[in-house]
Structure formats: structure tokens, C-alpha cells
Design an enzyme around this catalytic site. Structure first.
Site, PDB file in Angstrom:
ATOM      1  N   CYS A  76       0.859  -1.179   0.000  1.00 30.46           N
ATOM      2  CA  CYS A  76       0.000   0.000   0.000  1.00 30.46           C
ATOM      3  C   CYS A  76       0.899   1.234   0.000  1.00 30.46           C
ATOM      4  O   CYS A  76       1.663   1.447   0.946  1.00 30.46           O
ATOM      5  CB  CYS A  76      -0.870  -0.030   1.253  1.00 30.46           C
ATOM      6  SG  CYS A  76      -1.877   1.439   1.461  1.00 30.46           S
ATOM      7  N   CYS A 190      -0.851   3.621  -6.587  1.00 29.03           N
ATOM      8  CA  CYS A 190      -1.775   3.040  -5.612  1.00 29.03           C
ATOM      9  C   CYS A 190      -1.952   1.612  -6.065  1.00 29.03           C
ATOM     10  O   CYS A 190      -2.200   1.356  -7.258  1.00 29.03           O
ATOM     11  CB  CYS A 190      -3.111   3.780  -5.632  1.00 29.03           C
ATOM     12  SG  CYS A 190      -4.396   2.922  -4.690  1.00 29.03           S
ATOM     13  N   HIS A 192      -4.247  -0.375  -5.774  1.00 32.77           N
ATOM     14  CA  HIS A 192      -5.560  -0.696  -6.334  1.00 32.77           C
ATOM     15  C   HIS A 192      -5.593  -0.501  -7.851  1.00 32.77           C
ATOM     16  O   HIS A 192      -6.380  -1.142  -8.544  1.00 32.77           O
ATOM     17  CB  HIS A 192      -6.633   0.206  -5.711  1.00 32.77           C
ATOM     18  CG  HIS A 192      -7.158  -0.291  -4.394  1.00 32.77           C
ATOM     19  ND1 HIS A 192      -6.409  -0.274  -3.238  1.00 32.77           N
ATOM     20  CD2 HIS A 192      -8.365  -0.805  -4.047  1.00 32.77           C
ATOM     21  CE1 HIS A 192      -7.142  -0.749  -2.237  1.00 32.77           C
ATOM     22  NE2 HIS A 192      -8.338  -1.082  -2.705  1.00 32.77           N
TER      23      HIS A 192
HETATM   24  N1  DGL Z   1      -4.022   0.482  -1.995  1.00 35.17           N
HETATM   25  C1  DGL Z   1      -3.653   1.641  -1.275  1.00 35.17           C
HETATM   26  C2  DGL Z   1      -2.430   2.322  -1.892  1.00 35.17           C
HETATM   27  O1  DGL Z   1      -1.611   1.687  -2.522  1.00 35.17           O
HETATM   28  C3  DGL Z   1      -4.665   2.678  -0.876  1.00 35.17           C
HETATM   29  C4  DGL Z   1      -6.114   2.477  -0.896  1.00 35.17           C
HETATM   30  C5  DGL Z   1      -6.867   3.244   0.200  1.00 35.17           C
HETATM   31  O2  DGL Z   1      -7.066   4.464   0.074  1.00 35.17           O
HETATM   32  O3  DGL Z   1      -7.211   2.591   1.157  1.00 35.17           O
HETATM   33  O4  DGL Z   1      -2.236   3.484  -1.736  1.00 35.17           O
END
Ligand code: DGL
Length: 277
Positions: A76, A190, A192
Site C-alpha cells: 500500500c 496506488c 488498487h
Molecule cells: N491500496 C492503497 C495504496 O496503494 C490505498 C487504498 C486506500 O485508500 O485505502 O495506496
């Protein structure tokens, strides 16, 4: 065999798990995969820095103490750019962080105009600014901080459907930069966002290079594990690869099928001694 724990607020960790499971060095042995989602505290991208740092350390410590991984991947960007040092200090096992891949993007871009797609938190972090100053000072950076795209990736994994009109609106500054500054590279900062790759490629076909951290992280994990093999940790093998959630609710259960694709058959609640939100 190593036990590898991949942690994120939500499904973003699965894009890193995908890179780990595709890594040739890691495929040479059977690995035990643990995916851990702090879905009770999702989304991280709108959390305050202090509360996020404490939360990440608390959840990782609970996961470490209950499941004894050999290595933890903080999959993350939002968490790594604020809590990596604290997590390393709080945990016994090595922690590999995922931070915006600005350096490789600056190396590959020919036009020196780069898009940076991240959460609002990551976009504004001092850590991210330092990466830009150190490695991309000669580049124009078009920043988009979007929590909506994080939600879209969550939706994509659950239903396979997202709002393409909304995505088109969010990406407008990148289209402008393609037209005016020949933007050729976009950093997916990110975890995601690689889950939206297909839609992103369709919406911005002019982008030559999409850069994310997955492959580099997988190689780093393989390297760390190769160094650890001197002193293997003895654990009782897990019967299945695991998916841990800080709240095992119906929304988490909607991911059952997606998790099976990553061989994660056993969904469990992670107990957090100190928690309450
Ligand atoms: N997957 C996370 C990232 O790499 C963030 C997602 C969230 O805001 O929870 O920053």
C-alpha cells in the site's frame, strides 16, 4: 517454503500478490500466501497520518503474532509512504514497502511528462515530493489524487463493472497533458490501480508506459527470502493459503471468487486486541 504476508487496506494488495505469484524466483518453491486486508479501516487515502501509522503497526503486529510470516509486504503506497519506518521498528520480520515508482518512470519517459495516479494522501506526502525532487526534477508531473478510483477497483473485483464515465472525468488532466505536453508515462502509485489496467489502457491508448511497482517488489521479496534461508523459521504448514480481514462481513465475502483466483481459499477474521473504531 516461505510464508509471505501481503497487506493492504483493501483489494489493492492483490495486484502485488499477482506480481509475487508470477515471479519466477518465487515460483521455484511452494510459498504460503497470506493476504491481509484492513477493510475495517478502509480507505486509507483519507486517513490522518498519525492515526494511520498507529493503525498499520497495530494490525501488522497482530497478524505477525497470530500467523508468523517470514516476510511482510506493505502493499500500500498510502501506508508505506508514512508508516514504513514505524512498521519496521515494531515488527520482528523484514517489511518490504511499496512506494510510488517515480524513479523508473522518469528513466523511461521520453517526453519528460509523467502522470502520477495515487490516493489523495500519497499525492500530498512529503515522501512522494522527495521522490520527485530526487529522481524526476526534470519532469513535468501531472498529479491526480483519487479515492473514487480506489472504490472503483474494489467494485471491479466484486462485480467486474465500473463507471467508465466517472473514470473518464477523473482522467481529464492526463488527456490534456497528452495533447499539450506529449505525456507518455503514467505511474500507478496506488496498488488498487493495476486492477483497473484494462479500463485505463482503453481510456488512454496514447500512454506508452504504465509503471507500477509489482515486479520490482516481487524481486525484492525473492532477494530478501534468499538471504533469510540461512535460518529457516519452523512453522506448521497452513492447510490453505489465507485471506485475513479486520472485518469479515458480507462485503468481504463478496470477494470469495476473486480470492480463489489467487488460491486464497480460507477467509478469516484477524483478531485485533486493541481495536475499536
Ligand atoms: N491500496 C492503497 C495504496 O496503494 C490505498 C487504498 C486506500 O485508500 O485505502 O495506496
Amino acid at each position: 517454503m516461505a510464508r509471505i504476508l501481503v497487506f493492504d487496506s483493501g483489494v489493492g494488495g492483490l495486484s502485488i500478490l499477482r506480481a509475487l505469484q508470477s515471479c519466477e524466483e518465487l515460483q521455484q518453491q511452494r510459498q504460503q500466501w497470506i493476504f491481509c486486508s484492513d477493510n475495517a479501516f478502509f480507505p486509507y487515502g483519507t486517513r490522518k497520518e498519525d492515526e494511520l501509522r498507529t493503525r498499520v503497526c497495530d494490525v501488522l503486529k497482530a497478524a505477525q503474532d497470530q500467523y508468523h510470516p517470514d516476510i511482510i509486504v506493505l502493499a500500500c503506497n498510502t501506508a508505506s509512504t508514512i508508516a514504513l519506518d514505524a512498521a519496521r521498528a515494531a515488527l520482528r520480520v523484514p517489511v518490504v514497502g511499496v512506494v510510488p515508482a517515480i524513479k523508473p518512470a522518469a528513466e523511461i519517459s521520453q517526453s519528460h511528462c509523467i502522470g502520477l495516479l495515487a490516493t489523495p494522501a500519497t499525492i500530498n506526502r512529503a515522501y512522494t515530493q522527495k521522490l520527485i525532487d530526487d529522481f524526476a526534477a526534470d519532469c513535468k508531473i501531472i498529479r491526480i489524487g483519487s479515492s473514487e478510483m480506489v472504490w472503483m477497483a474494489e467494485q471491479q473485483l466484486r462485480s467486474g463493472m465500473i463507471d467508465n464515465t466517472e473514470l473518464h472525468r477523473i482522467l481529464a488532466p492526463l488527456r490534456d497533458a497528452i495533447a499539450h505536453d506529449q505525456l507518455d508515462t503514467v505511474v500507478l502509485a496506488c496498488t488498487h490501480f493495476p486492477l483497473l489496467s484494462q479500463q485505463l489502457h482503453e481510456q488512454l491508448p496514447e500512454v506508452k508506459y504504465w509503471v507500477d511497482s509489482g515486479k520490482a517488489i516481487a524481486q525484492r521479496v525473492a532477494w530478501c527470502l534468499s538471504r533469510q534461508q540461512e535460518a529457516p523459521v519452523a512453522h506448521t504448514p497452513l492447510p490453505h493459503h489465507l485471506a485475513l480481514f479486520t472485518r469479515l462481513d458480507s462485503q468481504a465475502r463478496e470477494l470469495t471468487r476473486a480470492l480463489q483466483y489467487f488460491q486464497l481459499q480460507d477467509m478469516r477474521q484477524l483478531d485485533l486486541p486493541l481495536t475499536e473504531l
